[in-house]
Write an enzyme that holds these catalytic residues in place. Structure first.
Site, PDB file in Angstrom:
ATOM      1  N   ASP A   1       4.995 -13.535  -7.993  1.00  0.00           N
ATOM      2  CA  ASP A   1       5.534 -12.189  -7.687  1.00  0.00           C
ATOM      3  C   ASP A   1       5.374 -11.917  -6.185  1.00  0.00           C
ATOM      4  O   ASP A   1       4.280 -11.986  -5.648  1.00  0.00           O
ATOM      5  CB  ASP A   1       4.706 -11.193  -8.523  1.00  0.00           C
ATOM      6  CG  ASP A   1       5.032  -9.723  -8.270  1.00  0.00           C
ATOM      7  OD1 ASP A   1       5.909  -9.415  -7.445  1.00  0.00           O
ATOM      8  OD2 ASP A   1       4.383  -8.882  -8.930  1.00  0.00           O
TER       9      ASP A   1
ATOM     10  N   HIS B   1       1.737  -4.264  -8.167  1.00  0.00           N
ATOM     11  CA  HIS B   1       1.929  -5.638  -7.710  1.00  0.00           C
ATOM     12  C   HIS B   1       0.807  -6.070  -6.769  1.00  0.00           C
ATOM     13  O   HIS B   1       0.278  -5.267  -6.002  1.00  0.00           O
ATOM     14  CB  HIS B   1       3.274  -5.773  -6.997  1.00  0.00           C
ATOM     15  CG  HIS B   1       4.438  -5.402  -7.876  1.00  0.00           C
ATOM     16  ND1 HIS B   1       5.075  -6.306  -8.676  1.00  0.00           N
ATOM     17  CD2 HIS B   1       5.040  -4.214  -8.100  1.00  0.00           C
ATOM     18  CE1 HIS B   1       6.044  -5.699  -9.348  1.00  0.00           C
ATOM     19  NE2 HIS B   1       6.047  -4.422  -9.019  1.00  0.00           N
TER      20      HIS B   1
END
Lengths: 568, 568
Positions: free
Chosen positions: B205, B377
């Site tokens: 990610d 994130h």
């Protein structure tokens, strides 16, 4: 602090010896700053700027303050005072001067030079009076004293307006950089003298009232640029605002330090820096500036391009470089610096440019990864200093969205301004003052005046609503030709669609549907004739429903009925 | 690290025992995440999400990955693995299952529950296999092992894919909150075991790869909410993402602490929290949740509304409250909390909502003035931990714009991944791996598939270009009726315009101009007949030039020629 008032009545007829402060822009919006001071039949305008449209105003070039409120009073205007040379403060001047070119413009040397360049483009010859900090202008019944303030463009001035009804300090945009590049600080000694004399009403810049602390000094950017320039292996391209003389100065200084030449790129950058250099606001050593078309005569590590487009404007130099659509082709290891803010609403455009430059192999420096920008507006900490030095009786926060005005009002209260003396309002609000006592007296309607190509004020909110519908949904137009007498369809329906999913399965069955619906209506009406308008309504309803059901969309439906004389 | 490659050829025919990683979305864009793993004739799909349109894609509801690349291979798909339940990872599943409903869906309990709710709306019955962290699924020729990861939705899983060609760790979205609300951390022990076994290719990610340091823990938000709730004199309205179970949990906890009831507001909020509560992801004490329609039975200081609309979506609850268009009327001293991120591009909409709420007298808390949001994130610091624990041979950064992918690649290199092993590409790029060695083998065209009302893939980029033109400039349509034989104009020109400044001085002179131009052309052609297309061209050119000169605008010009048989 009262709420932001809504549904205010029109301000009453103004009484003798009462000062009216009528805001025509800049409150509840960032842009088209304009305030009209009125006393005993005379008007003083402070700033006359434009607002840049957002995505809900597609195709619009500029938005003006609603000048209609003063058009029948043009001869009463004693002057237009311009606090500084940014578009949101001077951009609408040509539209006002078109109506009466001899209204005197009053401002600092740089401000007047920038507005005059703009007026030349509009072929308007103006009358201007250059002032400096400390100057006092007698503009009866107003007396204006100018105060040096520091901002992201040189030579900004606040204006202190003395009247027999009370005294007003109107800051324009400002911050309080204590180490500005040109040494010209916001003059707090001057503010102190005005505070001692008495500030009845204070109109402060609210842009950064939500930001805690203090705006860092512009000088911090120099060393960052110097480091970036030292490490850049190839070309350096810096983008910033074309009026930010001190930012450009620091780019030039860093270029000189690293032995690079500088080429200016972008029409407004070239124009403004030429003015700034000529007037002595920008210092450029000999043989540093080169023409953009000679850039290829130098090695890649010998040049810096200083260009426009820091907000991702699609037609500006930087965007076109990012999309490979500019004579300067970005190459691997070029260094790009976006030495600018990111104005809310421009994020997608700016990131599109950054991603485009990165894909071409460039190294991109921006305020997200290096300290290459500081704001031009006073943060909360600085505003507190102002309130304490000035001790104003009343405060009318200006220059900001509602959230900024409210935040500024809260700061005023924290320093001791009584809650009821913090006046909040949006553009159009009027504050009346008499014997130093101020109150909101009403509001005028302050609609947007759209500049769209050559048209000014012709585009309406309904046009923009149509544009938004067309942009979101497209349209379907259905043309039928009918006999003028019988109203029977003699040609068509002819169907055209744009911006709509044109599925045959949806569109083909529409033709008999229209004919059927019209025949049915004609038969129902029997003897009575259908008007064209009725026929249009029938087509619109029939097709609107059909497409709604089939596509779950609502395109604009344009029924066109053309009459034809069979015997013609 | 190589540059982002462009103009890659199509990937070659895949050889035996070579694993192909074909990215169909999520690289160079934030959304429509989808990766197809192929080995020896079999396909494994990981995630199948949607992308939300931006302002350059007006009217579009959703954007899908281009499923055409696998539609002729549907029977070869062994499974769809879903890493977590966010729309950008599961939103396109119904569009794929419509083509073959019995493809097994594999994911955690919550992920499957959310995707099944979505499939029910599309009336699709699916086959699903629930897995937990640690489970290993034999999906020959792939073996999938699932690893707990922590994200802004519970029950997220990374997937480790063992094949005879090499081993791939595909993280899905994750961060490494060390004190998550549910105690379920990203399992670094598990990562360590995989690292020891050997990770040939790592797909991490990239969303926050540009952000230095570490994402703060979700738990920090609880005390902030608790303080806000303590000080709120009247109603409290919190907006957040409707899938953020832990954020909602903390709102419920703060409400319970302050003795308030909670009403859920917004269709997706109600649906998702009902699923989360039923499955045990959300803990709600008895008698805390109340129905929105019973809110008025409680005092204002007894309720909390938990609603959607934190991104300023115009149809969501919060926007409608801000514009006074919701049954919940905002009042003076209501407290509103936007406990959410501000997704780039939504700034204007969100600030419009905040300004609207402030104008109604509410107190508005948002991430700009309080710590009411943390990201979902991993920031750069966390990604460094991952690289060091996993020591991957190759890295293909996914899930991010170009700037994010490049930043993530740089982090990989800093931890020792060789530059040539950092594979960069945009959606469509294919990485082939054999015996643990990977390289970019080409790319497929990865166009946007637009969902627009009921249509899927019918709206083209040309339609969107038309919409943008219509939205920016409006249109002018000119209808003429001509005799089928002579081509002489027998009715019209009939002029209609929308979204254009309709000045009579511009439009009225157009009618004779059109007639003249057509007559002239007819005479020039003498014996030869003008085609309808030629007549349209003449009208378009004549009117386009005229309007361009008069208005400085370029509206879309729609010439319509209807043929009519005079004797008809």
């Amino acid at each position: 602090m009262t709420q932001i008032p809504t549904d205010l009545p029109k301000p009453p007829k103004l009484k003798k010896d009462t000062l009216r402060v009528l805001t025509l822009g800049g409150l509840g919006e960032v842009g088209r700053n304009m305030t009209v001071y009125e006393l005993n039949g005379k008007l003083l305008v402070v700033d006359c700027g434009v607002l840049f449209p957002e995505e809900t105003q597609p195709g619009v070039d500029l938005i003006l303050p609603d000048l209609n409120h003063i058009l029948d009073r043009l001869d009463d205007i004693v002057a237009i005072v311009l606090t500084h040379g940014h578009e949101d403060h001077i951009g609408a001047v040509p539209y006002l001067l078109k109506r009466r070119p001899d209204i005197p413009l009053i401002g600092s040397q740089l401000t007047l030079a920038l507005v005059e360049a703009k007026l030349q483009e509009h072929r308007i010859r103006s009358t201007s009076i250059a002032v400096e900090a400390g100057d006092v202008e007698d503009l009866r019944p107003f007396e204006c004293e100018f105060v040096a303030v520091n901002h992201s463009i040189p030579d900004a001035l606040a204006v202190f307006i003395r009247t027999k009804a009370g005294k007003v300090l109107h800051t324009g945009d400002f911050k309080m950089d204590q180490l500005p590049l040109d040494g010209r600080i916001t003059d707090l000694r001057h503010f102190s003298r005005l505070g001692e004399e008495g500030v009845d009403l204070f109109l402060p810049d609210s842009t950064n009232a939500e930001v805690p602390g203090f705006t860092p000094t512009e000088k911090n950017i120099g060393p960052v640029l110097s480091d970036v320039f030292r490490d850049a292996p190839k070309r350096i391209i810096v983008a910033s605002f074309s009026s930010h003389v001190h930012r450009v100065q620091q780019v030039i200084d860093a270029a000189v330090e690293r032995g690079r030449k500088v080429a200016l790129c972008g029409r407004s950058m070239v124009r403004n820096m030429s003015i700034a250099e000529k007037l002595g606001y920008l210092q450029v050593p000999d043989n540093v500036l080169i023409d953009l078309k000679h850039v290829d005569n130098y090695r890649e590590d010998e040049v810096v391009l200083m260009c426009t487009g820091s907000q991702g404007e699609p037609m500006a130099a930087l965007s076109r470089m990012a999309s490979g659509d500019h004579r300067i082709q970005i190459e691997q290891d070029d260094t790009i610096v976006l030495a600018s803010s990111l104005i809310p609403g421009n994020e997608n455009s700016v990131y599109r440019v950054i991603n485009g430059l990165l894909k071409l192999g460039a190294n991109v420096i921006h305020k997200g990864n290096a300290k290459v920008h500081v704001s031009g507006h006073a943060a909360a900490g600085e505003l507190l200093y102002c309130y304490n030095i000035l001790e104003p009786n009343y405060v009318l926060p200006v220059h900001g969205e509602v959230r900024h005005l409210i935040a500024n009002g809260k700061l005023a209260m924290e320093t001791g301004v009584p809650e009821e003396n913090v006046l909040l309002g949006e553009s159009g609000v009027a504050v009346d003052m008499r014997n130093g006592e101020a109150r909101i007296s009403g509001a005028v309607d302050c609609g947007y005046v759209y500049v769209d190509g050559k048209s000014v004020g012709e585009i309406t909110d309904q046009d923009l609503k149509d544009r938004r519908t067309l942009g979101e949904e497209g349209f379907v137009s259905i043309v039928i030709v009918v006999d003028r007498k019988t109203k029977r369809v003699v040609a068509g329906p002819d169907i055209h669609a744009r911006g709509v999913a044109e599925e045959d399965s949806v569109f083909t069955p529409m033709i008999p549907k229209i004919t059927e619906a019209l025949e049915e209506a004609l038969n129902e009406k029997s003897s009575k004739r259908l008007s064209n308008h009725q026929m249009q309504q029938i087509v619109r309803r029939t097709i609107g429903q059909w497409i709604g059901r089939k596509l779950r969309r609502k395109p604009m439906i344009i029924p066109v009925v053309v009459e034809h004389n069979q015997e013609g």
